[in-house]
Design an enzyme around this catalytic site. Structure first.
Site, PDB file in Angstrom:
ATOM      1  N   LYS A 112       1.586   2.180   7.296  1.00 52.84           N
ATOM      2  CA  LYS A 112       2.010   1.340   8.507  1.00 52.84           C
ATOM      3  C   LYS A 112       3.138   2.259   9.415  1.00 52.84           C
ATOM      4  CE  LYS A 112       1.062  -2.096   9.455  1.00 52.84           C
ATOM      5  NZ  LYS A 112      -0.167  -2.561  10.453  1.00 52.84           N
ATOM      6  N   ASP A 148      -2.291  -6.706  14.996  1.00 54.05           N
ATOM      7  CA  ASP A 148      -1.784  -5.381  14.897  1.00 54.05           C
ATOM      8  C   ASP A 148      -1.875  -4.849  16.431  1.00 54.05           C
ATOM      9  OD1 ASP A 148      -0.775  -4.714  12.587  1.00 54.05           O
ATOM     10  OD2 ASP A 148      -2.629  -4.260  11.585  1.00 54.05           O
ATOM     11  N   ARG A 176       0.898  -1.202   0.115  1.00 55.06           N
ATOM     12  CA  ARG A 176       0.013   0.102   0.032  1.00 55.06           C
ATOM     13  C   ARG A 176       1.012   1.283   0.069  1.00 55.06           C
ATOM     14  NH1 ARG A 176      -3.556  -1.518   5.183  1.00 55.06           N
ATOM     15  NH2 ARG A 176      -1.392  -2.420   5.695  1.00 55.06           N
ATOM     16  N   HIS A 204      -0.642   1.703  16.330  1.00 55.33           N
ATOM     17  CA  HIS A 204      -0.778   0.483  17.058  1.00 55.33           C
ATOM     18  C   HIS A 204       0.053   0.435  18.129  1.00 55.33           C
ATOM     19  CE1 HIS A 204      -3.845  -0.842  14.143  1.00 55.33           C
ATOM     20  NE2 HIS A 204      -2.951  -0.787  13.125  1.00 55.33           N
ATOM     21  N   GLU A 238      -5.760   4.719  13.823  1.00 51.87           N
ATOM     22  CA  GLU A 238      -6.724   3.853  14.268  1.00 51.87           C
ATOM     23  C   GLU A 238      -7.527   4.283  15.489  1.00 51.87           C
ATOM     24  OE1 GLU A 238      -2.566   2.867  16.676  1.00 51.87           O
ATOM     25  OE2 GLU A 238      -3.692   3.473  14.319  1.00 51.87           O
ATOM     26  N   TYR A 263      -1.188   4.613  10.815  1.00 51.27           N
ATOM     27  CA  TYR A 263      -1.458   3.619  11.651  1.00 51.27           C
ATOM     28  C   TYR A 263      -0.285   3.547  12.552  1.00 51.27           C
ATOM     29  CZ  TYR A 263      -5.527   2.175   8.959  1.00 51.27           C
ATOM     30  OH  TYR A 263      -6.619   2.263   8.305  1.00 51.27           O
TER      31      TYR A 263
END
Length: 372
Positions: free
Chosen positions: A75, A270, A15, A96, A118, A94
């Site tokens: 990511k 994740d 991505r 996490h 998120e 993101y």
């Protein structure tokens, strides 16, 4: 503002953080956009698509991190990328953080401001920047689990939908939110015998209505799950506590009650995973065996369908990205409490309670940070 988008370097992550359309919108709002050469290739976007949108192409990630005011990614930044972050820089991706102490410490040390996709919320209590990838991961989960069930891959050799005269596979989906609903839609469509467990009775009622008897709903508690384990060919873990570590639903001891060759698909990996025996895997090496039970725990499942995922994510993140660029992060967060909920790190301070609780780090109120 200068907005930079580097190539993703996590293994098998195809991505890209900005689509050409997003770049075009940012340029139209008066911002400079720099894209690392080849960043969009895995999602089917060429450098020429970005230059046509008004973005500049640079050769290295170092150039982007050194000059951009805001970094837009998919990511969480990898260790080498975290070393390039600097004080005052805005990171929008993101994160996490709850299961990732090393990343948290590095972000705090960098002095950057980090807003996590998120944990951005909406007025309905949803997670609008997580939802599109949850949809993708949920839809991928049954087909990934079906592949793991194949005998050549270590599974029991059960076909998810069965054939005339042979029963279909039994699939339990733990969690009836966005991931669980998407997983149920595909698993039912593949012909499996599906049970969805959740702790919200209204949610179970909703699922019962929309699936019109094509699946079974069951209240989720330890006893119910324990009763189902010996019967299931596949269990999909789809639980989420926003920003926090996922709860452990199945212990290693309980694996002994499951049928040999059955499959656990952990979509919550994740956030640390929802099975005790879960550990993050990659698309290159996605499954492993623990006590005869196959585990599929790929940490970036949507990366497998990078074109669809990138466009879906870009559609969701674009308005927030533009607000951050147009107003600056502090004013944008002051104007939008839901965007403020995405603030995880600022200038060496942790600003998200669930992460602090999970990692034992003191937290500063994001409201105070914005006012300061």
């Amino acid at each position: 503002m200068k907005i930079g988008c580097p190539t993703e370097i996590k293994p098998q992550e195809f991505r890209v953080g900005m689509t050409p359309n997003a770049a075009q919108e940012a340029v139209a709002h008066g911002h400079d956009v720099v894209i690392q050469a080849g960043a969009g290739k895995g999602a089917g976007f060429e450098d020429a698509d970005y230059t046509a949108a008004g973005a500049a192409i640079v050769d290295t990630a170092e150039e982007i991190f050194a000059t951009a005011d805001m970094i837009v990614k998919v990511k969480e930044p990898q260790a080498v990328e975290r070393k390039m972050l600097r004080e005052g820089q805005l990171l929008f991706t993101y994160l996490h953080l709850a299961p990732d102490l090393d990343q948290t410490h590095d972000l705090l040390a960098s002095g950057c401001t980090a807003i996590a996709y998120e944990t951005v919320t909406d007025r309905n209590g949803g997670l609008p920047l997580l939802a599109p990838m949850s949809e993708v991961a949920g839809r991928l989960a049954p087909q990934s689990g079906a592949w793991a069930l194949q005998k050549a891959n270590g599974g029991s050799g059960v076909l998810l939908g069965g054939v005339p005269g042979v029963r279909p596979a039994n699939v339990a989906i733990v969690g009836g939110g966005v991931v669980g609903t998407a997983a149920a839609r595909v698993a039912v469509g593949m012909g499996a015998n599906v049970t969805v467990l959740d702790r919200s009775v209204p949610r179970l009622s909703y699922l019962d209505d929309i699936f019109m008897g094509r699946l079974t709903t069951q209240y989720s508690d330890r006893g119910s799950l324990s009763e189902l384990l010996p019967l299931m060919d596949m269990i999909i873990g789809a639980v989420l506590i926003p920003g926090a570590a996922a709860p452990k639903l199945i212990s290693r001891e309980q694996l002994s009650t499951m049928k040999p060759g059955s499959v656990l698909v952990d979509v919550a990996i994740d956030q640390g995973g929802c099975f005790e025996t879960s550990k993050a895997t990659t698309h290159a090496d996605p499954i492993y065996d623990v006590d005869g039970i196959m585990h599929y725990c790929v940490a970036n499942m949507p990366g497998a369908v990078a074109r669809t995922s990138t466009i879906a994510l870009g559609n969701a993140t674009m308005p927030f990205m533009l607000a951050l660029a147009n107003k600056g992060w502090k004013q944008a967060c002051a104007d939008d409490e839901h965007l403020l909920n995405g603030l995880n790190v600022h200038a060496g301070q942790l600003t998200y309670y669930a992460v602090g609780k999970a990692l034992g780090i003191d937290v500063v109120s994001p409201q105070l940070v914005v006012k300061g």
